[in-house]
Design an enzyme around this catalytic site. Structure first.
Site, PDB file in Angstrom:
ATOM      1  CB  ALA A  48      -0.927   0.061   1.152  1.00 13.77           C
ATOM      2  CB  CYS A  49       4.032   1.978   1.186  1.00 12.52           C
ATOM      3  SG  CYS A  49       5.665   3.079   1.502  1.00 12.52           S
ATOM      4  CB  ALA A  50       3.638   5.470  -3.357  1.00 17.91           C
TER       5      ALA A  50
END
Length: 144
Positions: free
Chosen positions: A10-12
């Site tokens: 979920a983390c770019a």
């Protein structure tokens, strides 16, 4: 090259690091640390090998950091680690380990320090150039 990434899909930043590793020809073992957190000894080893203090490995944004009072300078490493194990979202990401070392890859291009040389162009998800068409890393101007 053997490699492990402690990843949050979920983390770019984490996604960019994983993409950059694959772009460099490295297929890492992907550990989704929110599902399978590293054990205490492993986390301590990663933090030390990355040259960090425990407090440097804490994530504040989008976590219970403030609610738990973790900014209190009186808290020692053991207490901070206890919080990280109770709430793995507090572990900053992504930690990456390769044969060349360990880094907390923030910003994402920090991972290049422990990967084989990369010469092909690469852009982050947001379009930022990490490696240009000539195989160079663009220099950033002050304030960027």
């Amino acid at each position: 090259m053997k490699a492990v990434i402690y990843h949050n899909p979920a983390c770019a930043t984490s996604r960019n690091v994983l993409a950059l590793m694959r772009h460099a020809g490295v297929e890492p073992e992907v550990v989704e640390y929110l599902r399978t957190p590293p054990d205490r000894a492993r986390l301590i080893t990663l933090i030390a090998a990355a040259g960090l203090q425990v407090r440097d490995a804490l994530r504040e944004k989008g976590t219970p950091y403030a609610a738990l009072g973790l900014a209190d300078p009186a808290l020692d490493d053991a207490q901070l680690l206890d919080a990280m194990f109770a709430h793995p979202i507090l572990i900053n990401r992504p930690f990456v380990q390769t044969d060349r070392g360990v880094r907390l890859a923030r910003p994402s291009e920090t991972v290049l320090e422990i990967l084989p040389p990369v010469h092909a162009p690469f852009r982050k998800e947001d379009g930022e150039v990490v490696i240009d068409a000539q195989g160079r890393r663009p220099t950033k101007k002050p304030g960027q």
